[in-house]
Scaffold this motif. Structure first.
Motif, mmCIF file in Angstrom:
data_model
loop_
_atom_site.group_PDB
_atom_site.id
_atom_site.type_symbol
_atom_site.label_atom_id
_atom_site.label_comp_id
_atom_site.label_asym_id
_atom_site.label_seq_id
_atom_site.Cartn_x
_atom_site.Cartn_y
_atom_site.Cartn_z
ATOM 1 N N ALA A 199 90.497 39.497 70.262
ATOM 2 C CA ALA A 199 90.226 38.001 70.769
ATOM 3 C C ALA A 199 91.900 37.114 71.669
ATOM 4 N N ASP A 200 92.560 38.112 72.276
ATOM 5 C CA ASP A 200 93.253 37.729 73.063
ATOM 6 C C ASP A 200 92.968 36.329 73.885
ATOM 7 N N PRO A 201 93.458 35.007 74.073
ATOM 8 C CA PRO A 201 92.496 33.803 75.091
ATOM 9 C C PRO A 201 92.213 34.326 76.481
ATOM 10 N N ALA A 260 92.703 31.097 68.874
ATOM 11 C CA ALA A 260 93.520 32.274 69.210
ATOM 12 C C ALA A 260 94.043 33.340 68.601
ATOM 13 N N MET A 261 93.061 34.591 69.141
ATOM 14 C CA MET A 261 93.069 36.166 68.385
ATOM 15 C C MET A 261 92.586 36.031 66.565
ATOM 16 N N SER A 262 91.688 34.835 67.142
ATOM 17 C CA SER A 262 90.951 34.952 65.721
ATOM 18 C C SER A 262 89.374 34.783 66.040
ATOM 19 N N ARG A 274 89.897 30.202 73.364
ATOM 20 C CA ARG A 274 89.155 31.587 72.885
ATOM 21 C C ARG A 274 88.115 31.441 74.560
ATOM 22 N N PRO A 275 87.274 32.198 75.189
ATOM 23 C CA PRO A 275 86.387 32.183 75.763
ATOM 24 C C PRO A 275 85.679 30.779 75.694
ATOM 25 N N VAL A 276 85.171 29.746 77.053
ATOM 26 C CA VAL A 276 84.365 28.953 77.116
ATOM 27 C C VAL A 276 83.088 29.192 77.622
#
Ligand code: FAD
Ligand code: FES
Ligand code: FES
Lengths: 408, 302
Positions: free
Chosen positions: B116-118, B153-155, B218-220
């Motif tokens: 989950a890299d932004p 971020a990464m979560s 995160r993805p929007v």
């Protein structure tokens, strides 16, 4: 792609066993789990063609093929590669028979310092083997996984494009992946063992005067093949006398020394070779398989103190020629470890020169004089200079040939 | 740049993998393309790595119930060239942007989603298509929609003892079109800004969804059906691409202002990321719409 087998939990201070095929040879390593493939190749198998730049996946220097697809060796743990087939730049071509990509990189000046070259060769091999129809304009993006600090990329792209144009129906496979021995060094402290075909069958130092039943040679192609004929002034009877006296014969070999006779045609000895900054010191055994007036066949096996190994099968024949003798020596030499890294052709040049020097010493011995070859480490400087100037001539010849090829 | 020592295990089944993950300090090792750099730089020091690459059921890429199911150890490069993956065109559009060939040979689709890299492409693809994440743990298996999966971020919602076993992407239907674009300094770098677009056209009706990445933690994801309909009202139902892009431009600026919420960094200011996002949005939404038209007419998906 085959799945690796399941592997039981191994603690951080233990080693994990991994069996993989590297450039066509099966090898089993036992390594701490944190060792990367790039370190395993370089430090445990002596394959230093795979370069290491950043060690975290950015630069692409360490690019190798895993099951035919390019990957970063620094981002793989060696233990993940159980059952995998690895191809490194050493497997791509041979010094005397380069892969078309290697040829093209040379022709296009696609390298300056050469540090990135193994990475680019493996990445472009992967590209052309999967996308032989790749378009010229896509090459910069397709090759963006490897960085170069010297060339500015244009010549690299030109070299790859050249090969792509010439091989639209498929690029030739790696040319140096025959089964052969792989022996590396084991870094101090790391509990790593390298399983290889038969090289460790003889431990020359700690045999207590015993010898094995035979010296077995590795399968596959030898690292070096020597085939030299020298004209001697001595007559056939005199040469037969030297052939009949193994001690005398050994003294003709530059740098060699017999230290023990183990009986039944087995001998123990050592050899020192020095070439420029390189000092090699071998301990080993020799077994005389045939001994006639005009023919001697022997096998030798040695370990260099730096962890490399050598095995050789040597056939010497003496045929009358005019008033003298024509001495023919044929040898298949298998090198492993750091000496193998010397490069096939330089090592080949050196061994050929050693045989020539041997022939001269044998001529002296046959004439009743001191062979005078073992007293100093083999004419190191002269051998190296001779070998280098030979290579220089060859390179010039190759350059000329290359130029001829390119003129339309 | 050498990793600190860790224990290593390569279980042969999902059950065994979950049992190993129950130990303190355990981490999943999939392709290693994000984890190994972290280990090398000693940014993380897990005590045990659970290598999931020997679990046969996790290597599968299958098509079932209108979904493309990508197992946890399926590599990005194999998915990119897999016949079944052709039915999820957005995945095909996005994969070439993920790192380089050499990275995709080993990196997994699920690993990228779990990491989950932004700025990563695949989480945005999953979000845009409203993919389903299958998460297995000691208590059983749960299915999490993409909209609830990324938490920062990464979560993600994956617990330390859980495993993402599969991502299920809906297979595209006729009348759907897709767009994907990003801007990075060099090919293969993480994007400064990027967009994934899904459009469905049925007769007069359009539905459009975008996911932007590199612009937040995160993805929007946004539904932009209304904006697309308005633009079509200006440009006509069969516009040329440049006409539709022009008609979308004002909407795109506004959407970009809403979705970009990172502060500037050394690579790009917030304003620059907004301009990139707006430009990418009008281009890719226009392309996705035109593809959806063609797809509706030909009865295929694009
Ligand atoms: C030079 C370079 C460039 C790159 N460029 C890009 C890029 O442009 N875009 C991009 O998106 N990515 C990029 N990447 C990252 C790449 O896509 C990775 O492959 C991906 O992010 C992680 O997948 P992996 O399978 O390698 O996971 P790993 O590295 O093995 O794991 C990553 C993390 O996810 C966890 N994890 C993995 N799989 C699971 C699972 N099934 N369940 C639970 N947790 C799991 C691991 O424990 C770890 O914390 C790049 C990497 C490199 C080295
Ligand atoms: S050393 Fe492997 S990518 Fe730089
Ligand atoms: S030739 Fe020097 S880095 Fe490429």
């Amino acid at each position: 792609m085959s799945l690796p087998r399941a592997y039981a939990r191994t603690e951080a201070d233990e080693t994990v066993e991994v069996t993989m095929t590297v450039n066509g040879s099966a090898t089993t390593l036992s390594l701490p789990s944190r060792v990367t493939l790039s370190d395993a190749l370089r430090d445990h198998l002596g394959l230093t063609g795979t370069h290491v730049g950043c060690e975290h996946g950015i630069c692409g220097m360490c690019t190798i093929l895993v099951d035919g697809e390019a990957a970063r060796a620094c981002l793989l743990l060696a233990v993940q590669l159980d059952g995998a087939e690895i191809t490194t730049v050493e497997g791509l071509g041979r010094q005397d028979d380069l892969h078309p990509l290697q040829e093209a990189f040379g022709r296009h000046h696609a390298l300056q310092c050469g540090f990135c070259t193994p990475g680019f060769l493996m990445s472009s091999y992967d590209l052309l083997s999967h996308q032989p129809d790749v378009r010229t304009e896509d090459l910069p993006a397709e090759l963006s996984g490897v960085l170069c600090r010297c060339t500015g990329y244009r010549n690299i792209v030109d070299a790859v494009d050249d090969v792509a144009q010439a091989h639209r129906d498929g690029i030739p496979g790696p040319g140096n992946c025959a089964a052969r021995t792989l022996v590396g060094r084991t870094p101090a402290g790391a509990a790593a063992t390298v399983a290889v075909d038969a090289v460790d069958a003889v431990d020359p130092g700690e045999d207590g005067g015993r010898h094995p039943d035979e010296i077995t040679l590795p399968v596959g192609e030898p690292t070096i093949t020597v085939d030299v004929t020298s004209e001697l002034e001595s007559g056939p009877e005199d040469v037969a006398r030297v052939f009949g006296d193994i001690r005398l014969l050994a003294r003709c070999l530059p740098g060699a020394e017999l230290t023990d006779e183990l009986g039944h045609d087995w001998y123990r000895g050592r050899a020192r070779i020095s070439l420029g900054p390189v000092r090699l010191s071998f301990q080993g055994m020799a077994h005389i398989l045939e001994q006639h007036d005009d023919r001697v066949v022997m096998r030798g096996q040695g370990k260099d103190t730096g962890g490399g190994g050598a095995q050789a099968h040597i056939v010497m024949t003496a045929a009358p020629s005019g008033s003298g003798v024509s001495l023919h020596a044929e040898a298949r030499v298998f090198l492993t470890g750091r000496i193998a890294g010397f490069g096939r052709s330089l090592a080949g040049d050196v061994s050929r020169r050693m045989f020539e020097e041997f022939a001269r010493a044998l001529d002296r011995a046959a004439a009743g004089a001191e062979p005078d070859a073992h007293s100093r480490p083999p004419g190191a400087v002269s051998i190296l200079v001779g070998a280098l100037s030979d290579r220089f001539r060859q390179r010039l010849a190759r350059l000329r040939a290359g130029r001829r090829r390119r003129t339309p | 740049m050498k990793a600190a020592p860790f224990a290593y295990v390569r279980p042969g089944s999902t059950q065994d993998a979950l049992a190993e993950l129950g130990r303190d300090g355990a981490k999943v090792l999939a392709g290693g393309q994000s984890l190994v750099p972290v280990l090398a730089m000693r940014l993380g020091r897990p005590s045990v790595l659970v290598d999931i690459n020997a679990v046969p059921e996790l290597a599968r890429i299958t098509r079932a119930d209108g979904q493309l199911r990508v197992g946890a150890s399926a590599r990005q490069r194999h998915v990119q060239h897999h016949a079944a993956a052709a039915e999820v065109p957005l995945l095909r559009l996005a994969l070439p942007w993920v790192g380089h060939r050499e990275i995709r040979s080993r990196g997994t689709v699920c690993g990228s989603v779990a990491h989950a890299d932004p700025s990563a492409e695949l989480p945005a693809v999953a979000a845009c298509l409203d993919a389903t994440m299958v998460v297995a743990g000691a208590e059983g298996v749960r299915e999490v929609p993409a909209g609830e999966f990324f938490t920062g971020a990464m979560s993600t919602v994956i617990g330390a003892e859980e495993l993402l076993t599969e991502v299920r992407f809906p297979v595209a239907a006729p009348g759907e079109g897709h767009g994907f674009g990003e801007f990075a300094r060099r090919h293969g770098d993480f994007a400064l800004a990027g967009v994934a677009v899904w459009v469905r056209t049925t007769g007069e009706d359009v539905v459009a969804r975008i996911s932007c990445f590199g612009v937040s933690d995160r993805p929007v994801t946004r539904d932009v059906s209304a904006q697309l309909s308005e633009a079509l009202a200006t440009a006509g139902a069969r516009p040329t691409e440049p006409d539709l892009r022009r008609a979308l431009a004002d909407h795109a600026d506004q959407i970009a202002d809403e979705v970009v919420d990172t502060g500037g960094d050394a690579h790009a200011s917030t304003a620059y990321r907004c301009r990139l996002t707006a430009g990418l949005l009008s281009r890719e939404v226009a392309r996705a719409y035109l593809k959806s038209l063609r797809s509706a007419e030909e009865g295929t998906s694009r």
